[in-house]
Motif scaffolding. Structure first.
Motif, short mmCIF file in Angstrom:
data_model
loop_
_atom_site.label_atom_id
_atom_site.label_comp_id
_atom_site.label_asym_id
_atom_site.label_seq_id
_atom_site.Cartn_x
_atom_site.Cartn_y
_atom_site.Cartn_z
N GLU A 74 -78.29 78.95 8.22
CA GLU A 74 -79.00 78.63 9.45
C GLU A 74 -80.33 77.92 9.16
N GLU A 75 -81.01 78.37 8.12
CA GLU A 75 -82.29 77.72 7.75
C GLU A 75 -82.04 76.28 7.31
N ALA A 79 -83.42 72.74 9.09
CA ALA A 79 -84.09 71.64 8.38
C ALA A 79 -83.41 70.30 8.69
N GLN A 80 -82.06 70.31 8.70
CA GLN A 80 -81.31 69.09 9.01
C GLN A 80 -81.62 68.64 10.45
N ALA A 81 -81.68 69.61 11.36
CA ALA A 81 -81.98 69.29 12.76
C ALA A 81 -83.40 68.74 12.90
N ALA A 82 -84.35 69.37 12.22
CA ALA A 82 -85.75 68.94 12.30
C ALA A 82 -85.91 67.50 11.83
N ARG A 89 -83.22 77.11 16.70
CA ARG A 89 -83.58 78.51 16.50
C ARG A 89 -82.69 79.13 15.45
N THR A 90 -83.26 79.69 14.42
CA THR A 90 -82.48 80.24 13.31
C THR A 90 -82.14 81.71 13.51
N ASN A 125 -78.23 75.71 23.84
CA ASN A 125 -77.55 76.59 22.89
C ASN A 125 -78.33 76.76 21.60
N PHE A 126 -78.89 75.67 21.10
CA PHE A 126 -79.52 75.72 19.78
C PHE A 126 -81.03 75.91 19.78
N ALA A 127 -81.67 75.61 20.89
CA ALA A 127 -83.14 75.62 20.86
C ALA A 127 -83.79 76.59 21.84
N GLU A 128 -83.03 77.07 22.84
CA GLU A 128 -83.64 77.91 23.87
C GLU A 128 -83.22 79.38 23.72
N GLU A 129 -84.04 80.27 24.25
CA GLU A 129 -83.80 81.70 24.06
C GLU A 129 -82.66 82.25 24.91
#
Length: 222
Positions: A74-75, A79-82, A89-90, A125-129
């Motif tokens: 996930e980390e 990094a790839q997403a950033a 969110r990991t 899905n990937f960035a919100e809580e």
């Protein structure tokens, strides 16, 4: 030229791959003549709507890895997403059925809002809580944010058969084309690109498919 992209909202590499492809497309000289169509693919087909679990739990069960290995993965994805300017969110994300989201994406396609809804679903899905799984009102909110009518979205979600055939047709076609995973990009039904490749690879594929199309059209007129 048409580019078809098979992907799943639960697929982090699809999230990253979409950004990389769009970066290549933005620099493509004929981008205004490229039609992008998003196709449905479920990584977890047949999963019950209420079967929601933490991503790390899913990864450890599905791939037999330790929680530490899953977290390291996930980390790496973060990094790839950033690197593509994407938030990720990991920890604390859920995994579940994406069937209803794919049905809404077919509704969105009819209204010319498919690309907008797909990006909103990815970000949610990937960035919100707040989870996007097993929560129809959450999906209605996201559909409205993409420019769809709330009543239309609710009607689709209330009817499990609405656009179900369209989702299954996309998935059958992916199998016929030999796609065993996503993201899977098909350019003008001439070239296939599998995975979240670097933008340079997508740029090369776009140029190659375009040149092939030009040659074919020139040959047809001689």
């Amino acid at each position: 030229m048409r580019v078809e992209i098979w992907s799943d909202i639960a697929c982090p590499w699809c999230y990253v791959g979409k950004a990389r492809f769009e970066r290549a497309l933005a620099d493509f000289p004929h981008r205004d003549r490229v039609e992008v169509v998003h196709r449905s693919f479920e990584l977890d087909p047949g999963r019950a709507k209420d079967d929601v679990q933490p991503v790390l739990t899913m990864l450890t069960k599905k791939y037999g890895m330790s929680e530490a290995q899953a977290q390291a993965g996930e980390e790496n994805l973060a990094a790839q997403a950033a690197a593509e300017g994407l938030a990720y969110r990991t920890r604390g994300r859920d995994h579940g059925s994406t069937f209803d989201m794919h049905r809404l994406l077919h509704l969105a396609e009819e209204h010319g809002r498919q690309g907008e809804l797909l990006q909103i679903l990815y970000t949610a899905n990937f960035a919100e809580e707040r989870s996007v799984y097993a929560d129809d009102e959450r999906l209605v909110e996201l559909a409205v944010a993409a420019g769809l009518d709330a009543a239309d979205a609710r009607r689709v979600l209330a009817d499990p058969d609405a656009y179900a055939d369209a989702v299954r047709a996309d998935e059958r076609e992916a199998a016929q084309l030999g796609a065993t995973g996503v993201p899977f990009f098909v350019l003008d039904r001439r070239y296939g690109v599998s995975g979240a490749q670097p933008a340079e690879v997508f740029a090369q594929a776009l140029a190659q498919a375009w040149d092939e199309q030009e040659k074919t059209q020139a040959g047809a007129h001689t």
